[in-house]
Design an enzyme around this catalytic site. Structure first.
Site, PDB file in Angstrom:
ATOM      1  N   ASP A 199       0.875  -1.300  -0.358  1.00 38.24           N
ATOM      2  CA  ASP A 199       0.187  -0.232  -0.205  1.00 38.24           C
ATOM      3  C   ASP A 199       0.905   0.830  -0.120  1.00 38.24           C
ATOM      4  OD1 ASP A 199      -2.451   1.163  -0.215  1.00 38.24           O
ATOM      5  OD2 ASP A 199      -2.950   1.822   1.661  1.00 38.24           O
ATOM      6  N   VAL A 200       2.295   1.054  -0.427  1.00 42.22           N
ATOM      7  CA  VAL A 200       2.933   2.103  -0.759  1.00 42.22           C
ATOM      8  C   VAL A 200       2.347   3.893  -1.173  1.00 42.22           C
ATOM      9  CG1 VAL A 200       4.825   3.189  -1.812  1.00 42.22           C
ATOM     10  CG2 VAL A 200       4.950   1.012  -0.857  1.00 42.22           C
TER      11      VAL A 200
END
Length: 265
Positions: A53-54
């Site tokens: 979830d960058v």
């Protein structure tokens, strides 16, 4: 500090950090991401951790200029992936690597792709993939990503190339480690004569968000002195971290035969 989203919104209001300063932010973020990818267990073996979830809402820039990658809530170690187990796609669709959309679990290189999307957006101050889910998925899988420099002419050539390599559709043509990406950014910054420290980023943060920081500090003092009098809405407003809509996870589709993916132009 402030999430990267706040810096992008400030940029749209004319308070833009210089390109080299933003590159410093991403070099430091990539260094931290590599450290996460290299984490080992008690047995000394790599865990194969992937953040999943960058995105700009999870990259925090401190007032000291340091950068922190937050929210490992959906992170997973490679060792927990079990064959035959139903997987859920993790992360925000607009930052998801192509291989994950094809039903693969995604490794460290998927995080690098996500970081590349955020970096592209930081350079251009616009979303790379937007629209309905079907349109976004199609653009990620088949669309041509324009180089940041084609949108903002002042983006340095070296940074432009680094971003486009991070966004290669084929993981084999992408950066293989976040450390390699950070190294190329460090080299580019060094050749440009930019500071090796985070002092310029700290100066930008102090100047751009001085009022917001002072308000937070004052509110914290008030809460400590009178905890029962603190207005919940005031706390929520000052400590809210803006984020982009995060669609609910959907089951990973079954892999279908695909032609060999080609790199982005």
């Amino acid at each position: 500090g402030e999430p990267l989203l706040s810096l992008l919104r400030a940029g749209k209001e004319g308070k833009t950090i210089e390109h080299a300063g933003m590159a410093r932010v991403f070099a430091d973020c990539a260094t931290g991401l590599h450290a996460a990818h290299e984490l080992t267990g008690l047995d000394g073996k790599r865990l194969g951790l992937v953040h999943h979830d960058v995105s700009p809402g999870n990259i925090m820039v401190l007032f000291s200029g340091q950068v922190k990658l937050l929210d490992f809530g959906v992170a997973a170690a490679g060792s927990v992936e079990r064959s035959g187990e139903k997987r859920m796609m993790k992360g925000k669709l607009g930052y998801m690597a192509p291989e994950k959309l094809r039903g693969q679990p995604g490794d460290a290189r998927a995080d690098i792709y996500s970081l590349g999307v955020a970096f592209w957006e930081a350079m251009t101050l616009r979303r790379l993939f937007r629209g309905e889910d079907k349109a976004v998925s199609s653009a990620i899988l088949e669309g041509v990503v324009p180089p940041p420099k084609s949108i903002v002419a002042t983006v340095p050539d070296a940074i432009d190339r680094i971003i486009m390599k991070a966004l290669e559709r084929d993981p084999e043509r992408r950066y293989q480690t976040a450390r390699d990406l950070a190294g190329d950014l460090d080299d580019a910054l060094s050749k440009s004569g930019y500071s090796r420290t985070s002092d310029p980023v700290a100066a930008y943060m102090e100047t751009t968000f001085a009022t917001r920081r002072a308000q937070r500090q004052a509110l914290v003092r008030d809460v400590v002195a009178n905890p029962r009098s603190a207005a919940p809405e005031a706390l929520a407003e000052l400590f809210h971290q803006p984020s982009l809509p995060n669609p609910a996870p959907v089951p990973t589709p079954r892999p279908v035969p695909q032609p060999a993916p080609s790199g982005l132009a």
